[in-house]
Enzyme design. Structure first.
Site, PDB file in Angstrom:
ATOM      1  N   ARG A  61       0.863  -1.181   0.000  1.00 22.06           N
ATOM      2  CA  ARG A  61       0.000   0.000   0.000  1.00 22.06           C
ATOM      3  C   ARG A  61       0.901   1.233   0.000  1.00 22.06           C
ATOM      4  O   ARG A  61       1.477   1.611   1.016  1.00 22.06           O
ATOM      5  CB  ARG A  61      -0.951  -0.032   1.202  1.00 22.06           C
ATOM      6  CG  ARG A  61      -2.040  -1.088   1.089  1.00 22.06           C
ATOM      7  CD  ARG A  61      -2.866  -0.844  -0.143  1.00 22.06           C
ATOM      8  NE  ARG A  61      -4.095  -1.629  -0.164  1.00 22.06           N
ATOM      9  CZ  ARG A  61      -4.969  -1.551  -1.143  1.00 22.06           C
ATOM     10  NH1 ARG A  61      -4.739  -0.756  -2.191  1.00 22.06           N
ATOM     11  NH2 ARG A  61      -6.067  -2.277  -1.112  1.00 22.06           N
ATOM     12  N   GLU A  91     -14.105  -8.537  -8.390  1.00 25.90           N
ATOM     13  CA  GLU A  91     -12.949  -8.330  -7.514  1.00 25.90           C
ATOM     14  C   GLU A  91     -12.435  -9.648  -6.953  1.00 25.90           C
ATOM     15  O   GLU A  91     -11.235  -9.879  -6.884  1.00 25.90           O
ATOM     16  CB  GLU A  91     -13.295  -7.358  -6.379  1.00 25.90           C
ATOM     17  CG  GLU A  91     -13.450  -5.925  -6.815  1.00 25.90           C
ATOM     18  CD  GLU A  91     -12.179  -5.334  -7.408  1.00 25.90           C
ATOM     19  OE1 GLU A  91     -11.077  -5.580  -6.866  1.00 25.90           O
ATOM     20  OE2 GLU A  91     -12.265  -4.640  -8.432  1.00 25.90           O
ATOM     21  N   GLU A  95      -8.677 -10.726  -8.025  1.00 30.35           N
ATOM     22  CA  GLU A  95      -7.602 -10.689  -7.031  1.00 30.35           C
ATOM     23  C   GLU A  95      -7.183 -12.069  -6.535  1.00 30.35           C
ATOM     24  O   GLU A  95      -6.016 -12.265  -6.189  1.00 30.35           O
ATOM     25  CB  GLU A  95      -8.007  -9.812  -5.845  1.00 30.35           C
ATOM     26  CG  GLU A  95      -8.132  -8.345  -6.225  1.00 30.35           C
ATOM     27  CD  GLU A  95      -8.413  -7.425  -5.057  1.00 30.35           C
ATOM     28  OE1 GLU A  95      -8.419  -7.903  -3.886  1.00 30.35           O
ATOM     29  OE2 GLU A  95      -8.620  -6.225  -5.295  1.00 30.35           O
ATOM     30  N   ALA A 112     -14.228   7.032   4.846  1.00 28.44           N
ATOM     31  CA  ALA A 112     -13.756   8.130   5.705  1.00 28.44           C
ATOM     32  C   ALA A 112     -14.733   9.291   5.528  1.00 28.44           C
ATOM     33  O   ALA A 112     -14.440  10.238   4.807  1.00 28.44           O
ATOM     34  CB  ALA A 112     -12.338   8.525   5.334  1.00 28.44           C
ATOM     35  N   PRO A 113     -15.914   9.206   6.149  1.00 24.19           N
ATOM     36  CA  PRO A 113     -16.990  10.156   5.851  1.00 24.19           C
ATOM     37  C   PRO A 113     -16.683  11.616   6.178  1.00 24.19           C
ATOM     38  O   PRO A 113     -17.399  12.503   5.731  1.00 24.19           O
ATOM     39  CB  PRO A 113     -18.174   9.644   6.668  1.00 24.19           C
ATOM     40  CG  PRO A 113     -17.577   8.800   7.739  1.00 24.19           C
ATOM     41  CD  PRO A 113     -16.307   8.238   7.170  1.00 24.19           C
ATOM     42  N   GLY A 114     -15.609  11.888   6.892  1.00 24.48           N
ATOM     43  CA  GLY A 114     -15.228  13.264   7.159  1.00 24.48           C
ATOM     44  C   GLY A 114     -14.481  13.905   6.006  1.00 24.48           C
ATOM     45  O   GLY A 114     -14.340  15.124   5.956  1.00 24.48           O
ATOM     46  N   GLU A 139      -1.889  -4.641  -9.380  1.00 17.49           N
ATOM     47  CA  GLU A 139      -1.991  -5.723  -8.396  1.00 17.49           C
ATOM     48  C   GLU A 139      -0.933  -6.819  -8.595  1.00 17.49           C
ATOM     49  O   GLU A 139      -1.017  -7.884  -7.996  1.00 17.49           O
ATOM     50  CB  GLU A 139      -3.387  -6.354  -8.476  1.00 17.49           C
ATOM     51  CG  GLU A 139      -4.498  -5.378  -8.169  1.00 17.49           C
ATOM     52  CD  GLU A 139      -5.875  -5.869  -8.555  1.00 17.49           C
ATOM     53  OE1 GLU A 139      -6.835  -5.453  -7.899  1.00 17.49           O
ATOM     54  OE2 GLU A 139      -5.992  -6.660  -9.517  1.00 17.49           O
TER      55      GLU A 139
END
Length: 179
Positions: A61, A91, A95, A112-114, A139
């Site tokens: 990542r 997916e 994967e 991440a709703p903020g 990938e």
């Protein structure tokens, strides 16, 4: 009526996977402000379950600078209108190479709703058969493995699995099994 009204918006950045925008807003009390918002398409996350075993993927990542184990998940900008169940099947196959005879939707997650508009559908995949993965170039470093539930829970506790969507999806699985 929403307590926050968008007054204006401007696109700050765009690529094939996301858009960043800045919105001028007005709060309920009349004061002005701004929100930076990351818009990404809806994603699907799949929990491949075979008896007591869970199938995870591991990949590098880039934003974290490390490899992380997580459930198969993703979206594709060119498939933004794809129904979530179809996206989940895609997916899983892409994967892991796994195909499932049964998909059960377990719930919805907000990433991440903020700061982001992205939402994800969580599916339980059972009746699994193995095949060859069909990975995208991004990938190519991906690895996959089966883990027992005990191993997964130990990995979560130890921080070896820290992907918030994976941890939340595992909770949805546990709640589903209690019903």
């Amino acid at each position: 009526m929403d307590p926050i009204q968008r007054v204006a918006t401007r696109e700050v950045y765009r690529n094939n996977w996301m858009t960043v925008r800045e919105d001028a807003i007005r709060r309920a009390d009349g004061s002005d402000g701004i929100y930076g918002v990351v818009d990404k398409p809806t994603y699907a996350l799949v929990i491949p379950l075979d008896g007591d075993r869970l199938h995870l993927v591991e990949q590098f990542r880039y934003p974290l600078g490390m490899r992380r184990w997580e459930f198969p998940q993703g979206t594709a900008p060119d498939l933004a209108e794809t129904p979530p169940a179809e996206l989940a099947q895609r997916e899983l196959r892409e994967e892991t190479g796994l195909r499932a005879s049964s998909f059960t939707e377990l719930g919805m997650l907000d990433v991440a709703p903020g700061l982001a508009s992205q939402r994800g559908h969580v599916y339980l995949a059972t009746g699994l058969t193995e095949g060859a993965p069909e990975r995208e170039p991004e990938e190519q470093d991906m690895r996959t493995a089966w883990f027992s539930r005990t191993e997964v829970e130990k990995m979560i506790s130890a921080g070896e699995i820290s992907d918030a969507q994976t941890v939340a999806a595992y909770t949805l699985l546990l709640l589903h099994e209690r019903r």
